[in-house]
Design a protein around this motif. Structure first.
Motif, PDB file in Angstrom:
ATOM      1  N   ILE A  73     -32.886 -10.394 -12.727  1.00 45.08           N
ATOM      2  CA  ILE A  73     -33.214 -10.936 -11.413  1.00 45.08           C
ATOM      3  C   ILE A  73     -34.159  -9.995 -10.685  1.00 45.08           C
ATOM      4  CG2 ILE A  73     -32.254 -11.798  -9.246  1.00 45.08           C
ATOM      5  CD1 ILE A  73     -31.271 -13.302 -11.721  1.00 45.08           C
ATOM      6  N   PHE A  74     -35.203 -10.561 -10.078  1.00 41.52           N
ATOM      7  CA  PHE A  74     -36.112  -9.735  -9.276  1.00 41.52           C
ATOM      8  C   PHE A  74     -35.379  -9.229  -8.028  1.00 41.52           C
ATOM      9  CE2 PHE A  74     -39.516 -11.908 -11.654  1.00 41.52           C
ATOM     10  CZ  PHE A  74     -40.310 -10.796 -11.969  1.00 41.52           C
ATOM     11  N   GLY A  75     -35.719  -8.023  -7.650  1.00 41.67           N
ATOM     12  CA  GLY A  75     -35.084  -7.405  -6.496  1.00 41.67           C
ATOM     13  C   GLY A  75     -35.286  -8.195  -5.213  1.00 41.67           C
ATOM     14  N   ALA A  76     -36.354  -8.972  -5.133  1.00 38.90           N
ATOM     15  CA  ALA A  76     -36.612  -9.782  -3.934  1.00 38.90           C
ATOM     16  C   ALA A  76     -35.494 -10.776  -3.657  1.00 38.90           C
ATOM     17  CB  ALA A  76     -37.940 -10.506  -4.091  1.00 38.90           C
ATOM     18  N   SER A  77     -34.710 -11.151  -4.679  1.00 40.59           N
ATOM     19  CA  SER A  77     -33.618 -12.110  -4.513  1.00 40.59           C
ATOM     20  C   SER A  77     -32.336 -11.452  -4.017  1.00 40.59           C
ATOM     21  CB  SER A  77     -33.338 -12.829  -5.840  1.00 40.59           C
ATOM     22  OG  SER A  77     -34.470 -13.562  -6.271  1.00 40.59           O
ATOM     23  N   PHE A  78     -32.290 -10.130  -3.985  1.00 43.68           N
ATOM     24  CA  PHE A  78     -31.091  -9.415  -3.557  1.00 43.68           C
ATOM     25  C   PHE A  78     -31.028  -9.361  -2.031  1.00 43.68           C
ATOM     26  CE2 PHE A  78     -31.197  -8.438  -7.874  1.00 43.68           C
ATOM     27  CZ  PHE A  78     -30.110  -7.671  -8.287  1.00 43.68           C
ATOM     28  N   PRO A  79     -29.832  -9.432  -1.444  1.00 46.07           N
ATOM     29  CA  PRO A  79     -29.703  -9.233   0.010  1.00 46.07           C
ATOM     30  C   PRO A  79     -30.016  -7.788   0.376  1.00 46.07           C
ATOM     31  CG  PRO A  79     -27.535  -9.470  -1.009  1.00 46.07           C
ATOM     32  CD  PRO A  79     -28.540  -9.758  -2.077  1.00 46.07           C
ATOM     33  N   SER A  80     -31.032  -7.576   1.188  1.00 44.57           N
ATOM     34  CA  SER A  80     -31.524  -6.222   1.477  1.00 44.57           C
ATOM     35  C   SER A  80     -30.501  -5.370   2.216  1.00 44.57           C
ATOM     36  CB  SER A  80     -32.822  -6.309   2.291  1.00 44.57           C
ATOM     37  OG  SER A  80     -32.595  -7.034   3.486  1.00 44.57           O
ATOM     38  N   LYS A  89     -39.118  -5.468  -9.144  1.00 45.58           N
ATOM     39  CA  LYS A  89     -38.448  -4.919 -10.312  1.00 45.58           C
ATOM     40  C   LYS A  89     -37.278  -5.810 -10.712  1.00 45.58           C
ATOM     41  CE  LYS A  89     -36.366  -0.629 -12.041  1.00 45.58           C
ATOM     42  NZ  LYS A  89     -35.970   0.769 -11.701  1.00 45.58           N
ATOM     43  N   LEU A  90     -37.019  -5.925 -12.034  1.00 49.18           N
ATOM     44  CA  LEU A  90     -35.926  -6.765 -12.541  1.00 49.18           C
ATOM     45  C   LEU A  90     -34.646  -5.949 -12.642  1.00 49.18           C
ATOM     46  CD1 LEU A  90     -37.839  -8.714 -15.339  1.00 49.18           C
ATOM     47  CD2 LEU A  90     -36.954  -9.659 -13.208  1.00 49.18           C
ATOM     48  N   TYR A  91     -33.525  -6.619 -12.288  1.00 50.61           N
ATOM     49  CA  TYR A  91     -32.203  -5.999 -12.360  1.00 50.61           C
ATOM     50  C   TYR A  91     -31.244  -6.990 -13.017  1.00 50.61           C
ATOM     51  CZ  TYR A  91     -34.224  -2.907  -8.816  1.00 50.61           C
ATOM     52  OH  TYR A  91     -35.038  -2.040  -8.132  1.00 50.61           O
ATOM     53  N   LYS A  92     -30.290  -6.503 -13.743  1.00 49.59           N
ATOM     54  CA  LYS A  92     -29.304  -7.345 -14.401  1.00 49.59           C
ATOM     55  C   LYS A  92     -28.239  -7.790 -13.397  1.00 49.59           C
ATOM     56  CE  LYS A  92     -30.764  -7.210 -18.712  1.00 49.59           C
ATOM     57  NZ  LYS A  92     -31.134  -8.426 -19.467  1.00 49.59           N
ATOM     58  N   ILE A 134     -26.208 -19.883  -8.877  1.00 48.62           N
ATOM     59  CA  ILE A 134     -25.816 -18.991  -7.783  1.00 48.62           C
ATOM     60  C   ILE A 134     -25.728 -17.575  -8.349  1.00 48.62           C
ATOM     61  CG2 ILE A 134     -24.024 -18.406  -6.096  1.00 48.62           C
ATOM     62  CD1 ILE A 134     -23.210 -21.358  -6.109  1.00 48.62           C
ATOM     63  N   ILE A 135     -26.543 -16.678  -7.813  1.00 46.89           N
ATOM     64  CA  ILE A 135     -26.489 -15.277  -8.248  1.00 46.89           C
ATOM     65  C   ILE A 135     -25.224 -14.647  -7.665  1.00 46.89           C
ATOM     66  CG2 ILE A 135     -27.684 -13.053  -8.264  1.00 46.89           C
ATOM     67  CD1 ILE A 135     -30.284 -14.599  -7.675  1.00 46.89           C
ATOM     68  N   ILE A 136     -24.467 -13.990  -8.521  1.00 48.36           N
ATOM     69  CA  ILE A 136     -23.206 -13.394  -8.077  1.00 48.36           C
ATOM     70  C   ILE A 136     -23.461 -11.956  -7.626  1.00 48.36           C
ATOM     71  CG2 ILE A 136     -20.841 -12.786  -8.723  1.00 48.36           C
ATOM     72  CD1 ILE A 136     -20.988 -15.005 -10.846  1.00 48.36           C
ATOM     73  N   PHE A 137     -23.278 -11.742  -6.353  1.00 48.98           N
ATOM     74  CA  PHE A 137     -23.390 -10.387  -5.809  1.00 48.98           C
ATOM     75  C   PHE A 137     -21.971  -9.874  -5.561  1.00 48.98           C
ATOM     76  CE2 PHE A 137     -27.534 -12.315  -4.697  1.00 48.98           C
ATOM     77  CZ  PHE A 137     -28.358 -11.417  -5.372  1.00 48.98           C
ATOM     78  N   ASN A 138     -21.494 -10.019  -4.332  1.00 48.85           N
ATOM     79  CA  ASN A 138     -20.120  -9.589  -4.067  1.00 48.85           C
ATOM     80  C   ASN A 138     -19.269 -10.736  -3.516  1.00 48.85           C
ATOM     81  OD1 ASN A 138     -21.366  -9.807  -1.637  1.00 48.85           O
ATOM     82  ND2 ASN A 138     -20.494  -7.933  -0.744  1.00 48.85           N
ATOM     83  N   GLN A 139     -19.702 -11.992  -3.796  1.00 46.98           N
ATOM     84  CA  GLN A 139     -18.937 -13.134  -3.311  1.00 46.98           C
ATOM     85  C   GLN A 139     -17.632 -13.264  -4.100  1.00 46.98           C
ATOM     86  OE1 GLN A 139     -22.015 -13.279  -4.812  1.00 46.98           O
ATOM     87  NE2 GLN A 139     -23.086 -15.164  -4.165  1.00 46.98           N
ATOM     88  N   SER A 140     -16.649 -13.858  -3.454  1.00 44.88           N
ATOM     89  CA  SER A 140     -15.397 -14.169  -4.143  1.00 44.88           C
ATOM     90  C   SER A 140     -15.574 -15.470  -4.927  1.00 44.88           C
ATOM     91  CB  SER A 140     -14.262 -14.342  -3.135  1.00 44.88           C
ATOM     92  OG  SER A 140     -14.503 -15.493  -2.323  1.00 44.88           O
TER      93      SER A 140
END
Length: 411
Positions: A73-80, A89-92, A134-140
């Motif tokens: 996943i590109f870092g742009a999709s992460f909640p800053s 940059k790509l991240y797993k 849905i990208i899983i970050f820290n959601q339940s």
């Protein structure tokens, strides 16, 4: 990772409808003239309706499946606010995929309904399913499911609105096709009438085809085959105009109602006696002749109206003796008919006490006749209008009025 795109946003359904109507109009206008003049109107209209109607969409939400996969996943999709990452940059990360099956043509998922939500639905279209991610970050787990269910509800509501548009389009499609078909046919006939009025011989086209090949049918829910006719030169046939046909039926209906109102006068009479009452009203009202028991083609018919040596109206009078006998009566009437007979009536006298039940049996049975084409509406509860085709000639369509009267015997 699968790249999602906006759904229901490429083209408005109203724009898509206009293109489809123009397409069917072009199809009618490009037909050979003799095909238009010879083909059965109802068959051709039904063929075009099946070909050009829209299929509604069905979301199979009870058959949703899910899968979690690790993706880059590109870092742009992460909640800053939660992650310190570089946008390019790509991240797993784990991604939850939800697969939503649907029935219908996937091209409709690109159409925007007449009424729509300002918030867009994003997803990926496969052949028979929609994919949401849905990208899983820290959601339940509950939060992920809730997010998907919100998207699913929005999807179902959008499809409901689109299906309403589809239903409205389909409801008016047959009348649009009929108007364009009749318009083309009348235009051709007017030109040919003008040509026939000239004293100078008209130049004929060379190499006029004499046969018509059926194109490969397009299969959706069922096979839809275009009506096939030879492209022989069209010869206009004398026919009873619509208003006169209904005038005749009104005369018959008025007399049939009189049978019901005055059972003491008309009870215990046979088919011929009742038929003669119709004839006594028809004979003085129309030029030509209305005759009973006149031979016509393969047998005798009860009411035959002739004009200038041609049959204009054919009617059959019978007592009700059950469903099988009723269908045989229609067979008998159709067996009398020639190419020139296009306006007909089956007049049934009902002695059964339960008249309503008999009427319902007749309404159901007539649709099972092998030459039945369509129901054209009812004039009143005992006078119903249908289109049938001539036995052995599906392109020759006739109008058949079913008229039923309660004629109980009086002791």
């Amino acid at each position: 990772m699968i790249i999602e795109t906006p759904l229901f946003s490429d083209e408005s359904i109203s724009s898509f409808e206009k293109k489809k109507i123009q397409s069917l109009s072009d199809e009618i206008n490009n037909e050979e003239e003799n095909y238009i003049l010879n083909v059965g109107q109802e068959q051709y209209i039904n063929h075009l309706y099946e070909k050009h109607k829209f299929e509604s969409l069905t979301i199979l939400d009870e058959e949703v499946t899910t899968q979690i996969k690790e993706e880059s996943i590109f870092g742009a999709s992460f909640p800053s606010r939660l992650y310190n990452v570089e946008p390019n940059k790509l991240y797993k990360k784990d991604v939850a995929y939800f697969y939503v099956p649907f029935l219908g043509e996937k091209k409709y998922i690109r159409l925007q309904p007449t009424t729509f939500s300002t918030s867009s639905i994003r997803g990926t279209i496969n052949e028979n399913e929609l994919i949401f991610s849905i990208i899983i970050f820290n959601q339940s787990r509950e939060e992920i499911i809730e997010e998907f269910e919100d998207s699913l509800e929005q999807l179902k509501e959008t499809v409901r609105r689109l299906n309403n548009d589809i239903e409205n389009y389909n409801s008016k499609l047959q009348s649009i096709i009929k108007e364009k078909f009749i318009g083309r046919k009348e235009k051709i006939l007017k030109r040919r009438e003008l040509e026939a009025s000239f004293k100078i011989p008209i130049k004929k086209k060379d190499n006029i085809p004499t046969t018509f090949s059926i194109p490969a049918p397009k299969i959706k829910k069922k096979i839809n085959i275009k009506p096939s006719v030879g492209l022989q030169p069209f010869e206009p046939e004398p026919t009873l105009d619509e208003s006169t046909y209904f005038d005749i039926l009104n005369v018959i209906n008025d007399m049939g109602k009189a049978f019901e109102r005055k059972p003491s006068v008309y009870s215990n009479k046979g088919e011929e006696d009742l038929r003669d009452h119709f004839l006594m009203l028809l004979e003085p009202n129309y030029e030509g002749s209305a005759t009973g028991e006149t031979f016509n083609k393969t047998g005798k018919t009860d009411i035959l109206l002739r004009h200038d040596g041609n049959n204009a109206f054919v009617g059959e009078c019978k007592f009700w003796k059950g469903e099988k006998s009723f269908l045989r009566t229609i067979d008998q009437l159709l067996g009398y008919l020639t190419w020139r007979d296009s306006k007909t009536a089956v007049i049934m006298f009902i002695k059964n006490k339960d008249f309503t039940q008999t009427l319902n049996v007749a309404k159901s049975a007539i649709k099972n006749h092998k030459n039945y084409v369509r129901f054209n509406g009812e004039q009143d509860e005992t006078w119903l209008n249908y289109t049938f085709n001539l036995p052995g000639d599906p392109n020759k369509e006739i109008q058949l009025a079913l008229m039923m009267y309660h004629t109980v015997d009086v002791d």
